[in-house]
Design a protein around this motif. Structure first.
Motif, PDB file in Angstrom:
ATOM      1  N   ALA A 123       0.812  -1.230   0.000  1.00 41.69           N
ATOM      2  CA  ALA A 123       0.000   0.000   0.000  1.00 41.69           C
ATOM      3  C   ALA A 123       0.835   1.265   0.000  1.00 41.69           C
ATOM      4  CB  ALA A 123      -0.946  -0.002   1.189  1.00 41.69           C
ATOM      5  N   THR A 124       2.002   1.225   0.592  1.00 44.46           N
ATOM      6  CA  THR A 124       2.810   2.442   0.687  1.00 44.46           C
ATOM      7  C   THR A 124       3.836   2.571  -0.427  1.00 44.46           C
ATOM      8  OG1 THR A 124       4.344   1.301   2.160  1.00 44.46           O
ATOM      9  CG2 THR A 124       2.554   2.559   3.192  1.00 44.46           C
ATOM     10  N   ARG A 125       3.966   1.579  -1.241  1.00 42.32           N
ATOM     11  CA  ARG A 125       4.950   1.632  -2.334  1.00 42.32           C
ATOM     12  C   ARG A 125       4.344   2.309  -3.559  1.00 42.32           C
ATOM     13  NH1 ARG A 125       7.202  -4.535  -2.102  1.00 42.32           N
ATOM     14  NH2 ARG A 125       7.723  -4.523   0.092  1.00 42.32           N
ATOM     15  N   GLY A 126       5.159   3.009  -4.304  1.00 42.36           N
ATOM     16  CA  GLY A 126       4.679   3.710  -5.490  1.00 42.36           C
ATOM     17  C   GLY A 126       4.587   2.824  -6.713  1.00 42.36           C
ATOM     18  N   HIS A 127       5.300   1.686  -6.714  1.00 34.67           N
ATOM     19  CA  HIS A 127       5.365   0.809  -7.875  1.00 34.67           C
ATOM     20  C   HIS A 127       3.993   0.208  -8.196  1.00 34.67           C
ATOM     21  CE1 HIS A 127       7.175  -1.881 -10.744  1.00 34.67           C
ATOM     22  NE2 HIS A 127       6.624  -2.922 -10.144  1.00 34.67           N
ATOM     23  N   ASP A 128       3.552   0.355  -9.426  1.00 37.74           N
ATOM     24  CA  ASP A 128       2.291  -0.227  -9.892  1.00 37.74           C
ATOM     25  C   ASP A 128       1.087   0.204  -9.067  1.00 37.74           C
ATOM     26  OD1 ASP A 128       3.398  -1.592 -12.015  1.00 37.74           O
ATOM     27  OD2 ASP A 128       3.752  -3.407 -10.854  1.00 37.74           O
ATOM     28  N   GLN A 129       1.142   1.370  -8.474  1.00 33.36           N
ATOM     29  CA  GLN A 129       0.077   1.796  -7.569  1.00 33.36           C
ATOM     30  C   GLN A 129      -1.295   1.810  -8.239  1.00 33.36           C
ATOM     31  OE1 GLN A 129       1.316   1.852  -4.534  1.00 33.36           O
ATOM     32  NE2 GLN A 129      -0.772   1.952  -3.838  1.00 33.36           N
ATOM     33  N   GLU A 130      -1.373   2.308  -9.471  1.00 28.07           N
ATOM     34  CA  GLU A 130      -2.666   2.378 -10.164  1.00 28.07           C
ATOM     35  C   GLU A 130      -3.232   0.977 -10.372  1.00 28.07           C
ATOM     36  OE1 GLU A 130      -4.314   3.695 -14.524  1.00 28.07           O
ATOM     37  OE2 GLU A 130      -2.697   4.877 -13.644  1.00 28.07           O
ATOM     38  N   HIS A 131      -2.380   0.056 -10.796  1.00 23.60           N
ATOM     39  CA  HIS A 131      -2.803  -1.330 -11.015  1.00 23.60           C
ATOM     40  C   HIS A 131      -3.262  -1.971  -9.703  1.00 23.60           C
ATOM     41  CE1 HIS A 131      -2.768  -5.478 -12.227  1.00 23.60           C
ATOM     42  NE2 HIS A 131      -1.850  -5.745 -11.320  1.00 23.60           N
ATOM     43  N   LEU A 132      -2.532  -1.730  -8.621  1.00 23.50           N
ATOM     44  CA  LEU A 132      -2.889  -2.312  -7.329  1.00 23.50           C
ATOM     45  C   LEU A 132      -4.195  -1.728  -6.797  1.00 23.50           C
ATOM     46  CD1 LEU A 132       0.606  -2.535  -5.607  1.00 23.50           C
ATOM     47  CD2 LEU A 132      -0.679  -4.347  -6.749  1.00 23.50           C
ATOM     48  N   GLU A 133      -4.432  -0.448  -7.065  1.00 26.39           N
ATOM     49  CA  GLU A 133      -5.701   0.167  -6.656  1.00 26.39           C
ATOM     50  C   GLU A 133      -6.866  -0.474  -7.400  1.00 26.39           C
ATOM     51  OE1 GLU A 133      -5.360   4.418  -7.060  1.00 26.39           O
ATOM     52  OE2 GLU A 133      -3.651   4.466  -5.681  1.00 26.39           O
ATOM     53  N   GLU A 134      -6.666  -0.768  -8.683  1.00 23.61           N
ATOM     54  CA  GLU A 134      -7.706  -1.419  -9.471  1.00 23.61           C
ATOM     55  C   GLU A 134      -7.995  -2.818  -8.913  1.00 23.61           C
ATOM     56  OE1 GLU A 134      -8.043  -2.985 -13.997  1.00 23.61           O
ATOM     57  OE2 GLU A 134      -7.267  -0.951 -13.735  1.00 23.61           O
ATOM     58  N   LEU A 135      -6.937  -3.553  -8.568  1.00 20.58           N
ATOM     59  CA  LEU A 135      -7.119  -4.874  -7.973  1.00 20.58           C
ATOM     60  C   LEU A 135      -7.857  -4.766  -6.639  1.00 20.58           C
ATOM     61  CD1 LEU A 135      -6.710  -7.913  -7.854  1.00 20.58           C
ATOM     62  CD2 LEU A 135      -4.419  -7.500  -6.944  1.00 20.58           C
ATOM     63  N   SER A 136      -7.522  -3.772  -5.848  1.00 16.55           N
ATOM     64  CA  SER A 136      -8.179  -3.571  -4.561  1.00 16.55           C
ATOM     65  C   SER A 136      -9.675  -3.326  -4.748  1.00 16.55           C
ATOM     66  CB  SER A 136      -7.530  -2.398  -3.825  1.00 16.55           C
ATOM     67  OG  SER A 136      -8.137  -2.210  -2.579  1.00 16.55           O
ATOM     68  N   LEU A 137     -10.038  -2.531  -5.746  1.00 13.48           N
ATOM     69  CA  LEU A 137     -11.453  -2.271  -6.032  1.00 13.48           C
ATOM     70  C   LEU A 137     -12.164  -3.547  -6.466  1.00 13.48           C
ATOM     71  CD1 LEU A 137     -11.232   1.163  -7.896  1.00 13.48           C
ATOM     72  CD2 LEU A 137     -12.202   0.724  -5.631  1.00 13.48           C
ATOM     73  N   GLU A 138     -11.501  -4.345  -7.313  1.00 10.83           N
ATOM     74  CA  GLU A 138     -12.082  -5.615  -7.745  1.00 10.83           C
ATOM     75  C   GLU A 138     -12.318  -6.522  -6.546  1.00 10.83           C
ATOM     76  OE1 GLU A 138     -13.156  -6.744 -10.635  1.00 10.83           O
ATOM     77  OE2 GLU A 138     -12.507  -5.066 -11.859  1.00 10.83           O
ATOM     78  N   LEU A 139     -11.360  -6.556  -5.637  1.00  6.56           N
ATOM     79  CA  LEU A 139     -11.455  -7.408  -4.462  1.00  6.56           C
ATOM     80  C   LEU A 139     -12.610  -6.961  -3.550  1.00  6.56           C
ATOM     81  CD1 LEU A 139     -10.174  -9.804  -3.061  1.00  6.56           C
ATOM     82  CD2 LEU A 139      -8.524  -8.267  -2.024  1.00  6.56           C
ATOM     83  N   GLU A 140     -12.795  -5.648  -3.422  1.00  6.50           N
ATOM     84  CA  GLU A 140     -13.882  -5.123  -2.585  1.00  6.50           C
ATOM     85  C   GLU A 140     -15.249  -5.548  -3.089  1.00  6.50           C
ATOM     86  OE1 GLU A 140     -13.750  -0.894  -1.948  1.00  6.50           O
ATOM     87  OE2 GLU A 140     -11.638  -0.988  -1.345  1.00  6.50           O
ATOM     88  N   ARG A 141     -15.413  -5.622  -4.404  1.00 12.20           N
ATOM     89  CA  ARG A 141     -16.722  -5.982  -4.949  1.00 12.20           C
ATOM     90  C   ARG A 141     -16.824  -7.454  -5.340  1.00 12.20           C
ATOM     91  NH1 ARG A 141     -18.497  -4.378 -10.051  1.00 12.20           N
ATOM     92  NH2 ARG A 141     -17.038  -5.321 -11.466  1.00 12.20           N
ATOM     93  N   ALA A 142     -15.776  -8.226  -5.049  1.00  8.82           N
ATOM     94  CA  ALA A 142     -15.759  -9.651  -5.405  1.00  8.82           C
ATOM     95  C   ALA A 142     -16.779 -10.442  -4.592  1.00  8.82           C
ATOM     96  CB  ALA A 142     -14.364 -10.225  -5.159  1.00  8.82           C
ATOM     97  N   GLN A 143     -17.228 -11.517  -5.198  1.00 12.71           N
ATOM     98  CA  GLN A 143     -18.062 -12.488  -4.488  1.00 12.71           C
ATOM     99  C   GLN A 143     -17.094 -13.506  -3.894  1.00 12.71           C
ATOM    100  OE1 GLN A 143     -20.846 -14.531  -7.015  1.00 12.71           O
ATOM    101  NE2 GLN A 143     -21.830 -15.542  -5.300  1.00 12.71           N
ATOM    102  N   VAL A 144     -16.876 -13.453  -2.578  1.00 10.71           N
ATOM    103  CA  VAL A 144     -15.914 -14.327  -1.904  1.00 10.71           C
ATOM    104  C   VAL A 144     -16.648 -15.571  -1.412  1.00 10.71           C
ATOM    105  CG1 VAL A 144     -14.231 -14.502  -0.039  1.00 10.71           C
ATOM    106  CG2 VAL A 144     -14.526 -12.322  -1.246  1.00 10.71           C
ATOM    107  N   LEU A 145     -16.171 -16.735  -1.874  1.00  7.96           N
ATOM    108  CA  LEU A 145     -16.818 -18.004  -1.564  1.00  7.96           C
ATOM    109  C   LEU A 145     -15.837 -18.980  -0.929  1.00  7.96           C
ATOM    110  CD1 LEU A 145     -18.648 -18.556  -4.990  1.00  7.96           C
ATOM    111  CD2 LEU A 145     -19.626 -17.593  -2.903  1.00  7.96           C
ATOM    112  N   LYS A 146     -16.364 -19.960  -0.224  1.00  8.49           N
ATOM    113  CA  LYS A 146     -15.537 -21.059   0.268  1.00  8.49           C
ATOM    114  C   LYS A 146     -14.987 -21.794  -0.960  1.00  8.49           C
ATOM    115  CE  LYS A 146     -18.125 -21.987   4.553  1.00  8.49           C
ATOM    116  NZ  LYS A 146     -17.712 -20.794   5.139  1.00  8.49           N
ATOM    117  N   PRO A 147     -13.766 -22.347  -0.869  1.00  2.00           N
ATOM    118  CA  PRO A 147     -13.168 -23.002  -2.045  1.00  2.00           C
ATOM    119  C   PRO A 147     -14.086 -24.024  -2.718  1.00  2.00           C
ATOM    120  CG  PRO A 147     -11.546 -22.830  -0.304  1.00  2.00           C
ATOM    121  CD  PRO A 147     -12.862 -22.370   0.281  1.00  2.00           C
ATOM    122  N   GLU A 148     -14.819 -24.791  -1.922  1.00  4.25           N
ATOM    123  CA  GLU A 148     -15.691 -25.823  -2.510  1.00  4.25           C
ATOM    124  C   GLU A 148     -16.910 -25.227  -3.209  1.00  4.25           C
ATOM    125  OE1 GLU A 148     -16.693 -25.491   1.922  1.00  4.25           O
ATOM    126  OE2 GLU A 148     -14.865 -25.567   0.726  1.00  4.25           O
TER     127      GLU A 148
END
Length: 133
Positions: A24-49
């Motif tokens: 979170a504090t690193r500047g490298h790929d920050q825009e890409h990591l923010e996009e991944l963070s947004l995807e994760l926030e709206r993801a449907q998280v399920l048990k592996p099975e």
């Protein structure tokens, strides 16, 4: 951003949240990591099975077809520490890894590369290796 939320397993969500907070504090790929963070926030998280067998998750081998040049590639999404391009293990934090995560077999995916937009189709998703998580 995708039209629909990604499907992700609980273990993958834990790994990704840890990786994102560590960077979170690193500047490298920050825009890409923010996009991944947004995807994760709206993801449907399920048990592996509960995650369908044809959904791309970490540690599941998959085969993709590059729609721009017709080449096929087999790869597996892994954490950054396990990434090894020659072994076809792609970091889930790499742009291609993030683009594939949560999509299904048969889906077409677009992602932005330095040379422009690339389009690929996910041809197959296999079961995760035993003990992958």
């Amino acid at each position: 951003m995708r039209d629909h939320p990604i499907v992700i397993s609980e273990p993958d969500a834990r790994v990704l949240r840890g990786l994102l907070s560590a960077r979170a504090t690193r500047g490298h790929d920050q825009e890409h990591l923010e996009e991944l963070s947004l995807e994760l926030e709206r993801a449907q998280v399920l048990k592996p099975e509960q995650v369908a067998a044809d959904v791309v998750t970490m540690h599941k081998p998959l085969r993709i077809l590059d729609l721009s040049n017709g080449s096929r590639q087999e790869l597996t999404l892994v954490g950054p520490a396990d990434a090894n391009v020659s072994a076809r293990r792609i970091s889930v934090l790499a742009p291609l890894g993030t683009a594939l995560l949560g999509y299904r077999e048969g889906d077409e995916v677009e992602w932005l590369m330095p040379g422009g937009v690339r389009r690929i189709r996910i041809e197959s998703v296999q079961s995760a290796h035993v003990g992958a998580h």
